[in-house]
Design an enzyme around this catalytic site. Structure first.
Site, short mmCIF file in Angstrom:
data_model
loop_
_atom_site.label_atom_id
_atom_site.label_comp_id
_atom_site.label_asym_id
_atom_site.label_seq_id
_atom_site.Cartn_x
_atom_site.Cartn_y
_atom_site.Cartn_z
N LYS A 198 25.79 -5.62 -0.66
CA LYS A 198 26.94 -5.84 -0.67
C LYS A 198 27.83 -5.00 0.51
O LYS A 198 28.99 -4.70 0.61
CB LYS A 198 27.71 -5.20 -1.98
CG LYS A 198 27.36 -5.78 -3.23
CD LYS A 198 27.97 -5.04 -4.51
CE LYS A 198 27.11 -5.33 -5.61
NZ LYS A 198 27.42 -4.22 -6.69
N ARG A 239 0.77 -1.14 0.03
CA ARG A 239 0.16 0.20 0.02
C ARG A 239 0.92 1.39 0.13
O ARG A 239 0.56 2.12 -0.64
CB ARG A 239 -0.78 0.05 1.07
CG ARG A 239 -2.10 -0.68 1.08
CD ARG A 239 -2.57 -1.32 2.53
NE ARG A 239 -1.42 -2.39 2.90
CZ ARG A 239 -1.54 -3.83 2.31
NH1 ARG A 239 -2.74 -4.25 1.89
NH2 ARG A 239 -0.69 -4.55 2.51
N THR A 240 1.64 1.34 1.00
CA THR A 240 2.69 2.53 1.13
C THR A 240 3.25 2.92 -0.23
O THR A 240 3.50 3.84 -0.58
CB THR A 240 3.35 2.63 2.28
OG1 THR A 240 2.77 2.07 3.46
CG2 THR A 240 3.89 3.73 2.68
N HIS A 271 4.62 5.67 11.84
CA HIS A 271 4.21 5.45 10.23
C HIS A 271 3.15 6.71 10.17
O HIS A 271 1.95 6.49 9.94
CB HIS A 271 3.52 4.27 10.30
CG HIS A 271 3.09 3.76 8.65
ND1 HIS A 271 3.43 4.72 7.76
CD2 HIS A 271 2.82 2.50 8.05
CE1 HIS A 271 3.08 4.07 6.49
NE2 HIS A 271 2.58 2.79 7.05
N ARG A 316 11.04 3.55 3.85
CA ARG A 316 10.53 2.77 4.75
C ARG A 316 11.93 1.84 5.13
O ARG A 316 12.49 1.61 4.35
CB ARG A 316 9.69 1.91 4.08
CG ARG A 316 9.38 0.55 5.18
CD ARG A 316 8.32 -0.05 4.66
NE ARG A 316 6.92 0.61 5.01
CZ ARG A 316 5.70 0.17 4.87
NH1 ARG A 316 5.67 -1.27 4.73
NH2 ARG A 316 4.60 0.80 5.24
N1 CP Z 1 -0.52 -0.19 5.86
C1 CP Z 1 0.82 -0.48 5.41
O1 CP Z 1 1.89 0.23 5.50
O2 CP Z 1 0.73 -1.46 4.37
P1 CP Z 1 2.24 -1.72 3.59
O3 CP Z 1 3.08 -2.35 4.55
O4 CP Z 1 1.49 -2.81 2.50
O5 CP Z 1 2.76 -0.51 2.97
#
Ligand code: CP
Length: 314
Positions: free
Chosen positions: A85, A57-58, A135, A107
């Site tokens: 590496k 999603r993100t 998040h 992320r």
């Molecule tokens: N909600 C969320 O962060 O989903 P993903 O891990 O798929 O990005």
């Protein structure tokens, strides 16, 4: 006026700044309904999406948001890169920035990685999830969804159920919801509730039925087996017996109560398929709102001004 260079967490933002992001996201939701859902507000900007951890999603949502704003986009995954590496995060980022990148969306599995990067590079950094810490864009899209469904969040009751201890989504939601005046209750098995969680301004309730009895919204979290160093609960079946949101538990909530889940779902562990696909869930609305929220964050962090946004959306 929004003046943050980075978006690292919601703890650092004021209620006014959070509201400014949500109001801006409302404008971008209208753009997304147009036949051509694209505006030139980030033309000539280049954004790198650095994903050191899996995401559906993100990652797609940020990329879509960037393209809807007409930015140039480069995508990086740790797998198949020089990270394998032994290259450090700092060196990876410096090399990407040497190619003249304006913003980094990242992320990372380590809590604090986004702040570490923001302190060391000249580009804006947007945290797309760092370890168990934060998040922020997930919480913002949850807030936007709640605001659309419930109106003003002052005094509204939101229950977050699940593995609170390992959840960056729970922490970010608690920061955002309490700043906007909502009352937050967290619920789950005792080993999944941090001892000091009440210092964030929420209540703790271990009995699931009591926790959802007067809720305006229930946010069901994923059980994160991959983040548990030691097994802290006997197993999925035991978890489901006490904390799964199924038809029977749904009856304990008020009729207007909406059901949220950040995804990815473990169907029939923390939420039954019947509830996950039922009339009270807003789960795919959350995903749609994610694109608008990320457009708003990218616009504001890049120096965009909400007051003049209307002219740029013509
Ligand atoms: N909600 C969320 O962060 O989903 P993903 O891990 O798929 O990005």
């Amino acid at each position: 006026m929004f003046q943050q260079k980075h978006l690292l967490d919601l703890e650092s933002l004021s209620a006014e700044e959070i509201t400014e992001i949500l109001d801006t996201a409302d404008s971008f939701r209208q753009v997304l309904e147009r036949p051509i859902p694209k505006v030139p507000v980030l033309r000539a900007k280049t954004i790198a999406n650095l994903f050191f951890e899996p995401s559906t999603r993100t990652r797609i949502s940020f990329e879509l948001a960037e393209k809807r704003l007409s930015a140039d986009v480069v995508n990086f995954s740790a797998s198949g890169s020089s990270v394998q590496k032994g290259e450090t995060l700092r060196d990876t980022a410096d090399n990407i920035l040497a190619m003249k990148v304006d913003m980094i969306v990242m992320r990372h599995p380590d809590s604090g990685a986004a702040r570490y990067l923001a302190q060391r590079v000249s580009a804006s950094v947007i945290n797309a999830g760092d370890g168990m810490h934060a998040h922020p864009t997930q919480a913002l899209l949850d807030l936007l969804t709640l605001r659309q469904r419930l109106g003003d969040l002052q005094g509204r009751k939101v229950t977050i159920v699940g593995d609170i201890a390992h959840s960056r989504v729970a922490r970010s939601n608690i920061w955002g919801l309490t700043k906007l005046g909502a009352e937050v209750t967290v619920c789950g098995p005792a080993p999944m509730i941090p001892a000091d969680i009440e210092t964030l301004g929420c209540q703790v309730e271990f009995d699931f039925g009591s926790a959802i009895g007067d809720a305006d919204a229930v946010n069901v979290l994923r059980i994160q087996l991959e983040r548990q160093k030691h097994q802290i609960f006997p197993g999925n079946r035991e978890y489901a017996r006490a904390f799964r949101l199924d038809r029977e538990m749904l009856r304990r909530t008020p009729e207007h109560c909406i059901i949220m889940h950040p995804g990815p779902m473990n169907r029939d562990v923390e939420i039954s398929t019947e509830v996950a696909d039922g009339p009270r869930q807003v789960i795919l609305d959350q995903v749609t709102n994610g694109v608008a929220v990320r457009m708003a964050v990218l616009y504001l962090v890049s120096g965009g001004v909400r007051e003049t946004l209307g002219e740029n959306l013509e």
